[in-house]
Motif scaffolding. Structure first.
Motif, PDB file in Angstrom:
ATOM      1  N   GLY A 315       0.831  -1.192   0.000  1.00 13.28           N
ATOM      2  CA  GLY A 315       0.000   0.000   0.000  1.00 13.28           C
ATOM      3  C   GLY A 315       0.866   1.243   0.000  1.00 13.28           C
ATOM      4  O   GLY A 315       1.850   1.323   0.736  1.00 13.28           O
ATOM      5  N   THR A 316       0.534   2.213  -0.851  1.00 14.56           N
ATOM      6  CA  THR A 316       1.183   3.522  -0.817  1.00 14.56           C
ATOM      7  C   THR A 316       0.110   4.575  -0.579  1.00 14.56           C
ATOM      8  O   THR A 316      -1.068   4.359  -0.883  1.00 14.56           O
ATOM      9  N   GLY A 317       0.501   5.710  -0.021  1.00 17.24           N
ATOM     10  CA  GLY A 317      -0.505   6.714   0.303  1.00 17.24           C
ATOM     11  C   GLY A 317       0.064   8.101   0.467  1.00 17.24           C
ATOM     12  O   GLY A 317       1.257   8.281   0.730  1.00 17.24           O
ATOM     13  N   ILE A 318      -0.807   9.086   0.298  1.00 20.18           N
ATOM     14  CA  ILE A 318      -0.479  10.495   0.520  1.00 20.18           C
ATOM     15  C   ILE A 318      -1.596  11.108   1.356  1.00 20.18           C
ATOM     16  O   ILE A 318      -2.783  10.900   1.076  1.00 20.18           O
ATOM     17  N   VAL A 319      -1.208  11.860   2.383  1.00 20.01           N
ATOM     18  CA  VAL A 319      -2.156  12.595   3.224  1.00 20.01           C
ATOM     19  C   VAL A 319      -1.811  14.072   3.143  1.00 20.01           C
ATOM     20  O   VAL A 319      -0.661  14.464   3.347  1.00 20.01           O
ATOM     21  N   VAL A 320      -2.813  14.895   2.831  1.00 20.17           N
ATOM     22  CA  VAL A 320      -2.623  16.347   2.702  1.00 20.17           C
ATOM     23  C   VAL A 320      -3.388  17.033   3.823  1.00 20.17           C
ATOM     24  O   VAL A 320      -4.618  16.957   3.878  1.00 20.17           O
ATOM     25  N   PRO A 321      -2.700  17.714   4.757  1.00 19.14           N
ATOM     26  CA  PRO A 321      -3.396  18.336   5.887  1.00 19.14           C
ATOM     27  C   PRO A 321      -3.995  19.701   5.547  1.00 19.14           C
ATOM     28  O   PRO A 321      -3.749  20.264   4.472  1.00 19.14           O
ATOM     29  N   ASN A 322      -4.776  20.198   6.484  1.00 16.26           N
ATOM     30  CA  ASN A 322      -5.280  21.584   6.462  1.00 16.26           C
ATOM     31  C   ASN A 322      -6.149  21.896   5.250  1.00 16.26           C
ATOM     32  O   ASN A 322      -6.167  23.033   4.757  1.00 16.26           O
ATOM     33  N   ASP A 323      -6.882  20.900   4.760  1.00 14.39           N
ATOM     34  CA  ASP A 323      -7.809  21.107   3.643  1.00 14.39           C
ATOM     35  C   ASP A 323      -7.130  21.698   2.409  1.00 14.39           C
ATOM     36  O   ASP A 323      -7.756  22.429   1.630  1.00 14.39           O
ATOM     37  N   ARG A 324      -5.847  21.354   2.203  1.00 12.33           N
ATOM     38  CA  ARG A 324      -5.124  21.889   1.049  1.00 12.33           C
ATOM     39  C   ARG A 324      -5.186  20.966  -0.172  1.00 12.33           C
ATOM     40  O   ARG A 324      -4.661  21.297  -1.222  1.00 12.33           O
ATOM     41  N   MET A 325      -5.809  19.789  -0.025  1.00 11.59           N
ATOM     42  CA  MET A 325      -6.004  18.925  -1.187  1.00 11.59           C
ATOM     43  C   MET A 325      -7.208  19.441  -1.969  1.00 11.59           C
ATOM     44  O   MET A 325      -8.314  19.532  -1.447  1.00 11.59           O
ATOM     45  N   VAL A 326      -6.981  19.772  -3.253  1.00 14.19           N
ATOM     46  CA  VAL A 326      -8.024  20.422  -4.048  1.00 14.19           C
ATOM     47  C   VAL A 326      -8.451  19.551  -5.228  1.00 14.19           C
ATOM     48  O   VAL A 326      -8.988  20.064  -6.222  1.00 14.19           O
ATOM     49  N   GLY A 327      -8.243  18.251  -5.107  1.00 13.39           N
ATOM     50  CA  GLY A 327      -8.667  17.327  -6.151  1.00 13.39           C
ATOM     51  C   GLY A 327      -7.675  16.200  -6.306  1.00 13.39           C
ATOM     52  O   GLY A 327      -6.655  16.136  -5.611  1.00 13.39           O
ATOM     53  N   TYR A 328      -7.990  15.289  -7.219  1.00 13.29           N
ATOM     54  CA  TYR A 328      -7.091  14.163  -7.478  1.00 13.29           C
ATOM     55  C   TYR A 328      -7.292  13.724  -8.914  1.00 13.29           C
ATOM     56  O   TYR A 328      -8.254  14.109  -9.587  1.00 13.29           O
ATOM     57  N   GLU A 329      -6.375  12.892  -9.428  1.00 12.55           N
ATOM     58  CA  GLU A 329      -6.549  12.309 -10.750  1.00 12.55           C
ATOM     59  C   GLU A 329      -5.928  10.920 -10.793  1.00 12.55           C
ATOM     60  O   GLU A 329      -4.774  10.731 -10.394  1.00 12.55           O
ATOM     61  N   HIS A 330      -6.715   9.979 -11.279  1.00 14.24           N
ATOM     62  CA  HIS A 330      -6.239   8.621 -11.554  1.00 14.24           C
ATOM     63  C   HIS A 330      -5.746   8.647 -13.002  1.00 14.24           C
ATOM     64  O   HIS A 330      -6.503   8.423 -13.942  1.00 14.24           O
ATOM     65  N   TYR A 331      -4.450   8.939 -13.161  1.00 10.21           N
ATOM     66  CA  TYR A 331      -3.890   9.228 -14.483  1.00 10.21           C
ATOM     67  C   TYR A 331      -3.227   7.981 -15.056  1.00 10.21           C
ATOM     68  O   TYR A 331      -2.228   7.487 -14.536  1.00 10.21           O
ATOM     69  N   GLU A 332      -3.806   7.466 -16.141  1.00 11.72           N
ATOM     70  CA  GLU A 332      -3.254   6.284 -16.801  1.00 11.72           C
ATOM     71  C   GLU A 332      -2.841   6.617 -18.223  1.00 11.72           C
ATOM     72  O   GLU A 332      -3.526   7.386 -18.921  1.00 11.72           O
ATOM     73  N   THR A 333      -1.722   6.047 -18.647  1.00 15.64           N
ATOM     74  CA  THR A 333      -1.205   6.264 -19.990  1.00 15.64           C
ATOM     75  C   THR A 333      -0.437   5.022 -20.417  1.00 15.64           C
ATOM     76  O   THR A 333      -0.025   4.210 -19.569  1.00 15.64           O
ATOM     77  N   THR A 334      -0.225   4.894 -21.707  1.00  8.50           N
ATOM     78  CA  THR A 334       0.581   3.779 -22.215  1.00  8.50           C
ATOM     79  C   THR A 334       2.074   4.079 -22.137  1.00  8.50           C
ATOM     80  O   THR A 334       2.895   3.190 -22.350  1.00  8.50           O
ATOM     81  N   ARG A 335       2.444   5.327 -21.836  1.00  5.61           N
ATOM     82  CA  ARG A 335       3.859   5.676 -21.736  1.00  5.61           C
ATOM     83  C   ARG A 335       4.454   5.061 -20.462  1.00  5.61           C
ATOM     84  O   ARG A 335       3.866   5.161 -19.387  1.00  5.61           O
ATOM     85  N   LYS A 336       5.620   4.455 -20.577  1.00  6.98           N
ATOM     86  CA  LYS A 336       6.246   3.721 -19.485  1.00  6.98           C
ATOM     87  C   LYS A 336       6.462   4.612 -18.263  1.00  6.98           C
ATOM     88  O   LYS A 336       7.008   5.707 -18.372  1.00  6.98           O
ATOM     89  N   ASP A 337       6.029   4.121 -17.117  1.00  3.85           N
ATOM     90  CA  ASP A 337       6.260   4.734 -15.791  1.00  3.85           C
ATOM     91  C   ASP A 337       5.550   6.073 -15.597  1.00  3.85           C
ATOM     92  O   ASP A 337       5.806   6.763 -14.610  1.00  3.85           O
ATOM     93  N   GLU A 338       4.661   6.468 -16.493  1.00  2.00           N
ATOM     94  CA  GLU A 338       4.013   7.774 -16.346  1.00  2.00           C
ATOM     95  C   GLU A 338       2.607   7.696 -15.772  1.00  2.00           C
ATOM     96  O   GLU A 338       1.941   8.720 -15.617  1.00  2.00           O
ATOM     97  N   SER A 339       2.133   6.495 -15.451  1.00  2.00           N
ATOM     98  CA  SER A 339       0.810   6.360 -14.832  1.00  2.00           C
ATOM     99  C   SER A 339       0.942   6.540 -13.330  1.00  2.00           C
ATOM    100  O   SER A 339       1.715   5.831 -12.665  1.00  2.00           O
ATOM    101  N   ASN A 340       0.204   7.490 -12.784  1.00  2.00           N
ATOM    102  CA  ASN A 340       0.268   7.800 -11.358  1.00  2.00           C
ATOM    103  C   ASN A 340      -1.117   8.166 -10.836  1.00  2.00           C
ATOM    104  O   ASN A 340      -1.969   8.641 -11.599  1.00  2.00           O
ATOM    105  N   LEU A 341      -1.328   7.972  -9.557  1.00  2.00           N
ATOM    106  CA  LEU A 341      -2.479   8.530  -8.858  1.00  2.00           C
ATOM    107  C   LEU A 341      -2.020   9.814  -8.194  1.00  2.00           C
ATOM    108  O   LEU A 341      -1.102   9.798  -7.372  1.00  2.00           O
TER     109      LEU A 341
END
Length: 392
Positions: A315-341
């Protein structure tokens, strides 16, 4: 006779004065927990300027006010100017309660571990990594020599500002042991001999918490760090600074400086990134083969990725405090190593703050996606309701 009486009077006065000195109460630190859950492995700090040290001998120590037992503490230099600024300790406090600690002084020697539990260092013998760890997790990232090797076509280099995860499953330090095994023996840190291993692929992905800037539909990233400064190592916290060359994001010139710290007992490193050229940034988790499950809680400010990982799960994770998280993206691509959450983060005073880390099933810390996400949710809740510290 008058002389004897005078001497006795002076002696009694001095004795009383000495007794008053000895019975003078210690300064107190009151720590309050406002949540309905017990708290442990959370670091609190006291500004050293709040502790009068005139006419005191020895080192500052923290005592449990009830038992008088000494609590593990660590003085730190928060800004790298060579002067200690704060003293840290980790209280254990029951739900909805408070606990009193005392500040005292001890003339005994301060024990120093050769390799403290919370440890980090620059690693010139393995090109130029910077690696850090505590009793639960370890990480590394890459420097300018590794980048130049790639640019010059030399084998063995790494071009990445992503964060690598070292999957340890012991509570003692492994960084120096693993590098020595890799560089000086026939063994390798890519093989698990009982302590764990490095089988986490980063490439140009964001690994565990590397950053990127989104412009339109594309993400732009920095290259390797160009300089470093270790701020602290010790029983409670290691911290350091990494500086990067300015980088281009579709015409936006961005400067980047990371201050990273990792505390005892935690799976997440704290990232405080000073940025110029943008008021938002995205921190990412690599999706590897895209076989895992994502988890997101925008209200609590965390993202999670739980995936099969060789003969285990991770499991990997990110926690953003103080209500500073303003969205997210489940970004998938066919380019090597460029798919990230990605978690999108709004800066404040040119800084983005977040926590990123991992839990490996084989370490027996977390056995399921549900346990991992519960940890992230609890971590986020504790950040929103920090332990309250009052110095008396």
């Amino acid at each position: 006779m008058r002389t004897v009486k005078l001497l006795v009077s002076v002696y009694v006065t001095l004795l009383l004065f000495s007794c008053e000195e000895q019975t003078q109460p210690n300064q107190q630190v009151v720590v309050k927990n406002t949540l309905n859950s017990d708290r442990s492995f959370e670091t609190v700090s006291v500004d050293l300027e709040a502790i009068p040290q005139e006419n005191q001998k020895g080192n500052i120590v923290i005592l449990d006010a009830e038992t008088k037992a000494e609590i593990v503490s660590q003085q730190i230099d928060t800004d790298g100017d060579g002067t200690m600024d704060e003293i840290l300790f980790q209280p254990e406090i029951a739900a909805n309660s408070e606990k009193v600690y005392e500040i005292s002084f001890s003339e005994g020697m301060v024990p120093k571990d050769s390799i403290p539990a919370c440890y980090s260092r620059f690693v010139p013998e393995r090109t130029d990594d910077y690696a850090w760890e505590n009793n639960r997790v370890a990480f590394r990232t890459y420097g300018p020599v590794a980048q130049k090797m790639i640019e010059d076509g030399i084998k063995g280099g790494t071009l990445s500002s992503g964060i690598d995860a070292w999957l340890k499953r012991v509570d003692y330090p492994i960084i120096n042991k693993w590098y020595k095994k890799e560089l000086e023996t026939d063994g390798s840190y890519h093989k698990d001999d009982g302590e764990g291993l490095d089988n986490f692929h980063v490439g140009i992905s964001r690994g565990v918490g590397g950053i990127a800037k989104k412009i339109d539909t594309s993400y732009y990233i920095s290259k390797n760090f160009i300089s470093w400064q270790t701020l602290s190592t010790g029983p409670i916290r290691t911290s350091f600074i990494l500086i990067y060359s300015n980088w281009d994001a579709a015409g936006n010139n961005i400067s980047e400086e990371k201050m990273i710290s990792l505390d005892y007992g935690q799976n997440l490193s704290r990232f405080e990134i000073t940025l110029k050229g943008t008021d938002t940034i995205s921190a990412g988790l690599t999706l590897h083969k895209k076989e895992g499950e994502i988890g997101v809680n925008e209200d609590q400010g965390w993202i999670s990725y739980w995936e099969p990982h060789f003969d285990s799960e991770l499991g990997t994770g990110i926690v953003v405090p103080n209500d500073r998280m303003v969205g997210y993206e489940h970004y998938e691509t066919t380019r090597k190593d460029e798919s990230n959450l990605f978690a999108h983060i709004k800066t404040k005073d040119s800084k983005a703050v977040y926590y990123a880390g991992f839990g490996w099933k084989k370490s027996n810390q977390f056995t399921s996606k549900e346990e991992w996400e519960k940890y992230l949710a609890t971590f986020a809740e504790n950040l929103k309701n920090p332990l309250q510290v009052t110095v008396k």
